[in-house]
Design a protein around this motif. Sequence first.
Motif, PDB file in Angstrom:
ATOM      1  N   LYS A  11       0.833  -1.199   0.000  1.00  0.00           N
ATOM      2  CA  LYS A  11       0.000   0.000   0.000  1.00  0.00           C
ATOM      3  C   LYS A  11       0.872   1.255   0.000  1.00  0.00           C
ATOM      4  CE  LYS A  11      -3.377   2.407   2.828  1.00  0.00           C
ATOM      5  NZ  LYS A  11      -4.063   2.444   4.109  1.00  0.00           N
ATOM      6  N   SER A  12       1.949   1.243   0.780  1.00  0.00           N
ATOM      7  CA  SER A  12       2.824   2.417   0.872  1.00  0.00           C
ATOM      8  C   SER A  12       3.465   2.744  -0.477  1.00  0.00           C
ATOM      9  CB  SER A  12       3.911   2.203   1.929  1.00  0.00           C
ATOM     10  OG  SER A  12       4.738   1.109   1.582  1.00  0.00           O
ATOM     11  N   GLN A  13       3.758   1.725  -1.281  1.00  0.00           N
ATOM     12  CA  GLN A  13       4.329   1.969  -2.607  1.00  0.00           C
ATOM     13  C   GLN A  13       3.303   2.638  -3.525  1.00  0.00           C
ATOM     14  OE1 GLN A  13       5.426  -2.148  -3.269  1.00  0.00           O
ATOM     15  NE2 GLN A  13       7.617  -1.624  -3.177  1.00  0.00           N
ATOM     16  N   MET A  14       2.056   2.208  -3.418  1.00  0.00           N
ATOM     17  CA  MET A  14       1.003   2.813  -4.231  1.00  0.00           C
ATOM     18  C   MET A  14       0.763   4.245  -3.767  1.00  0.00           C
ATOM     19  SD  MET A  14      -0.787   1.813  -6.837  1.00  0.00           S
ATOM     20  CE  MET A  14      -0.968   3.337  -7.717  1.00  0.00           C
ATOM     21  N   TYR A  18       1.037   7.532  -6.131  1.00  0.00           N
ATOM     22  CA  TYR A  18      -0.017   8.534  -6.266  1.00  0.00           C
ATOM     23  C   TYR A  18       0.496   9.920  -5.866  1.00  0.00           C
ATOM     24  CZ  TYR A  18      -3.773   5.121  -7.142  1.00  0.00           C
ATOM     25  OH  TYR A  18      -4.597   4.155  -7.678  1.00  0.00           O
ATOM     26  N   HIS A  19       1.354   9.972  -4.854  1.00  0.00           N
ATOM     27  CA  HIS A  19       1.943  11.250  -4.445  1.00  0.00           C
ATOM     28  C   HIS A  19       2.770  11.838  -5.590  1.00  0.00           C
ATOM     29  CE1 HIS A  19       3.672  14.368  -1.967  1.00  0.00           C
ATOM     30  NE2 HIS A  19       4.873  13.969  -2.325  1.00  0.00           N
ATOM     31  N   TYR A  43      -5.759  21.927  -6.817  1.00  0.00           N
ATOM     32  CA  TYR A  43      -6.302  20.873  -7.679  1.00  0.00           C
ATOM     33  C   TYR A  43      -5.530  19.561  -7.495  1.00  0.00           C
ATOM     34  CZ  TYR A  43      -9.482  24.131  -9.831  1.00  0.00           C
ATOM     35  OH  TYR A  43     -10.504  25.029 -10.032  1.00  0.00           O
ATOM     36  N   ALA A  44      -4.235  19.645  -7.280  1.00  0.00           N
ATOM     37  CA  ALA A  44      -3.450  18.436  -7.008  1.00  0.00           C
ATOM     38  C   ALA A  44      -3.884  17.820  -5.672  1.00  0.00           C
ATOM     39  CB  ALA A  44      -1.958  18.761  -6.995  1.00  0.00           C
ATOM     40  N   PHE A  51      -7.400   9.922  -4.774  1.00  0.00           N
ATOM     41  CA  PHE A  51      -6.656   8.661  -4.754  1.00  0.00           C
ATOM     42  C   PHE A  51      -6.694   8.008  -3.374  1.00  0.00           C
ATOM     43  CE2 PHE A  51      -4.063  10.415  -8.472  1.00  0.00           C
ATOM     44  CZ  PHE A  51      -4.682   9.611  -9.408  1.00  0.00           C
ATOM     45  N   SER A  52      -6.585   8.808  -2.339  1.00  0.00           N
ATOM     46  CA  SER A  52      -6.611   8.279  -0.978  1.00  0.00           C
ATOM     47  C   SER A  52      -7.954   7.594  -0.678  1.00  0.00           C
ATOM     48  CB  SER A  52      -6.367   9.419   0.012  1.00  0.00           C
ATOM     49  OG  SER A  52      -6.431   8.968   1.326  1.00  0.00           O
TER      50      SER A  52
END
Length: 158
Positions: A11-14, A18-19, A43-44, A51-52
């Motif tokens: 999960k941390s890699q995803m 996304y970051h 907007y980011a 994503f979160s």
Amino acid sequence: TSWPAGIPKKKSQMENRYHAITRNFRRLIHERTGISWTSAWYYAAMMSDYFSVSMRLTKGKIKKQFDFSKNNIVKVLMQLSQKTAGLTGTKSISLLEAAYHMAEYLQHGDNISEEEKLIIQKDCTILHSQMYPNLKKNFIEADCFKTFPYLLPNSVDN
């Protein structure tokens, strides 16, 4: 930027991916539309929230790295409204605006097809037209966003 198609196991890699995606998106939306860096950050941040919440909705079983289906956008909006004791007109429409431009960003990097981009943008436009009348009744600031998409590309093609 083209992002790896495979979904990381952790999960941390995803979250890290996304970051990085939202950080690059911030630059694209600033350059593409000419909005200020502060607005681009906003907007980011909308996409970061998206994503979160999307990850939380999948309970860690992400099947599609970039799920901007109409159904998922509605689910995220509902989750965000519960989290923040209701979304304002600005946040609701800003999320749709950000998703609309994220589709362009993802297609530009060959992460989604032109057809997928057009579907996402069409769905965002439809959701805006469905949501706008009610948002306008309840939030005076919604009147600032009667045109969708609100942010238009600069005359310079990036």
